[in-house]
Scaffold this motif. Structure first.
Motif, PDB file in Angstrom:
ATOM      1  N   LEU A 289       0.854  -1.179   0.000  1.00  0.00           N
ATOM      2  CA  LEU A 289       0.000   0.000   0.000  1.00  0.00           C
ATOM      3  C   LEU A 289       0.895   1.235   0.000  1.00  0.00           C
ATOM      4  CD1 LEU A 289      -2.849  -0.866   2.542  1.00  0.00           C
ATOM      5  CD2 LEU A 289      -2.902  -1.001   0.052  1.00  0.00           C
ATOM      6  N   ASP A 290       0.869   1.965  -1.099  1.00  0.00           N
ATOM      7  CA  ASP A 290       1.724   3.152  -1.266  1.00  0.00           C
ATOM      8  C   ASP A 290       0.941   4.391  -0.825  1.00  0.00           C
ATOM      9  OD1 ASP A 290       3.380   5.201  -2.050  1.00  0.00           O
ATOM     10  OD2 ASP A 290       3.852   4.316  -3.994  1.00  0.00           O
ATOM     11  N   PHE A 291       1.397   5.035   0.262  1.00  0.00           N
ATOM     12  CA  PHE A 291       0.711   6.190   0.828  1.00  0.00           C
ATOM     13  C   PHE A 291       1.247   7.525   0.302  1.00  0.00           C
ATOM     14  CE2 PHE A 291      -0.700   2.986   3.768  1.00  0.00           C
ATOM     15  CZ  PHE A 291      -1.932   3.435   4.227  1.00  0.00           C
ATOM     16  N   THR A 292       1.990   7.504  -0.793  1.00  0.00           N
ATOM     17  CA  THR A 292       2.457   8.757  -1.382  1.00  0.00           C
ATOM     18  C   THR A 292       1.273   9.681  -1.649  1.00  0.00           C
ATOM     19  OG1 THR A 292       4.330   7.644  -2.449  1.00  0.00           O
ATOM     20  CG2 THR A 292       3.676   9.781  -3.327  1.00  0.00           C
ATOM     21  N   ASP A 293       1.381  10.957  -1.232  1.00  0.00           N
ATOM     22  CA  ASP A 293       0.352  11.992  -1.412  1.00  0.00           C
ATOM     23  C   ASP A 293      -0.870  11.789  -0.514  1.00  0.00           C
ATOM     24  OD1 ASP A 293       1.828  13.379  -3.354  1.00  0.00           O
ATOM     25  OD2 ASP A 293       1.078  12.058  -4.934  1.00  0.00           O
ATOM     26  N   VAL A 294      -0.816  10.841   0.411  1.00  0.00           N
ATOM     27  CA  VAL A 294      -1.872  10.710   1.422  1.00  0.00           C
ATOM     28  C   VAL A 294      -1.381  11.412   2.684  1.00  0.00           C
ATOM     29  CG1 VAL A 294      -3.208   9.128   2.861  1.00  0.00           C
ATOM     30  CG2 VAL A 294      -2.721   8.534   0.473  1.00  0.00           C
ATOM     31  N   ASN A 295      -2.093  12.449   3.108  1.00  0.00           N
ATOM     32  CA  ASN A 295      -1.650  13.255   4.248  1.00  0.00           C
ATOM     33  C   ASN A 295      -2.087  12.695   5.593  1.00  0.00           C
ATOM     34  OD1 ASN A 295      -0.435  15.357   2.601  1.00  0.00           O
ATOM     35  ND2 ASN A 295      -2.514  15.967   2.070  1.00  0.00           N
TER      36      ASN A 295
END
Length: 339
Positions: A289-295
């Motif tokens: 699960l890639d949380f890039t750009d999830v704040n």
């Protein structure tokens, strides 16, 4: 001292990238950056101008020459029977001189997308636009058939088109399991530099995009599906290496990577969003699960994935990556409270 052919080629690529970035004083910038004589840079600029790789706009300012080619195919005329014929007539010549690894990637992704049009779209018309220059190649594949997201939504009985798009990110999704593996879109989106599917007023992509620019594409209000792919002509990746990232020792497709920031318009917070994400996780041994750009993520979202689903599916290894400080805090919170 004579410059080797290899070094000359690297200098030329550097010059072209500076031109592509809009550098206003190319020769001065390149000479200063690389520590070479400015007259050498000028000689390369003149050579590329003579070969029509670049054109001079004004003193010190150049632009890369772009070529564009359009092709039309019709099912009623018998032109949409074989993807190999479409490839030969529209695309083969444009990639024939590219390096082997890049050409093999284009062979795969182009064939997969044309196969989707032929086998799934019910389209009668197919339009292909090839845009290319010395640095990169772009392909736009546009059909007038059934929109891909709506077809997936209807076939699987999803509640919304957004659910269908979410499932595409995971891979192993097909409306024709007897003839297709459902891996084409997943791997194609990983192999090229930029990959977009536009249909039913929605966009599937792993890339950041300018929505206004994409929707200026002619005919996007006419239904069907549009696929846009682009890649550097000098890309270093090999198709095998990309496939191996998601395979086990026997070559099985056992690992997937889901870019959460590309799925949700706002930060994910609810259990219902998490349940949507977790659908079909059991088809894989490992889910990244890639949380890039999830704040930030909500407690319910985190608990549903990392506690409820994880505890009921011990064989699936869920790995969160690229979490910022706030997301990490919530992850640790639900993991600690579940002990």
């Amino acid at each position: 001292m004579k410059i080797s052919e290899e070094k000359k080629n690297s200098i030329i690529l550097y010059i072209l990238n500076k031109i592509d970035e809009g550098e206003r004083s190319v020769s001065q910038k390149v000479a200063d950056s690389l520590g070479i004589n400015q007259s050498t840079v000028h000689s390369y600029l003149n050579e590329m101008t003579d070969k029509n790789i670049i054109r001079k706009i004004k003193r010190g300012k150049y632009e890369i020459v772009n070529d564009s080619f359009s092709y039309e195919f019709s099912r009623s005329k018998g032109e949409l029977n074989e993807e190999t014929e479409v490839f030969r007539k529209s695309f083969s010549a444009h990639i024939s001189n590219l390096q082997d690894n890049v050409r093999k990637i284009w062979d795969y992704v182009f064939s997969e997308m044309i196969n989707n049009v032929i086998d799934h779209s019910n389209a009668d018309k197919l339009s292909i636009i090839v845009n290319c220059n010395y640095l990169k190649t772009e392909v736009i594949i546009d059909d007038n058939g059934v929109g891909i997201f709506e077809k997936i939504r209807e076939y699987f009985g999803f509640n919304s088109i957004d659910d269908a798009i979410c499932e595409l990110f995971k891979g192993k999704l097909t409306t024709d399991s007897e003839n297709h593996s459902g891996e084409g879109i997943f791997f194609s989106s990983k192999l090229v530099d930029e990959f977009y599917i536009i249909s039913d007023g929605r966009i599937f992509t792993n890339n950041k995009y300018d929505e206004e620019a994409l929707f200026t594409i002619k005919g996007r209000d006419l239904g069907g599906t549009c696929v846009i792919m682009s890649m550097s002509n000098f890309a270093k990746r090999n198709a095998k290496d990309v496939f191996d990232q998601y395979a086990d020792d026997e070559g099985g497709f056992v690992r997937t990577r889901i870019p959460l920031g590309s799925i949700f318009e706002t930060d994910p917070i609810s259990r219902s969003q998490a349940k949507r994400i977790c659908s079909r996780f059991e088809s894989f041994k490992e889910v990244i699960l890639d949380f890039t750009d999830v704040n930030w993520m909500g407690q319910g979202f985190a608990h549903q994935i990392f506690v409820v689903f994880a505890n009921s599916h011990k064989s699936v290894n869920i790995i969160p990556v690229n979490m910022n400080e706030d997301v990490t805090k919530m992850y640790r919170h639900v993991m600690n409270t579940s002990k």
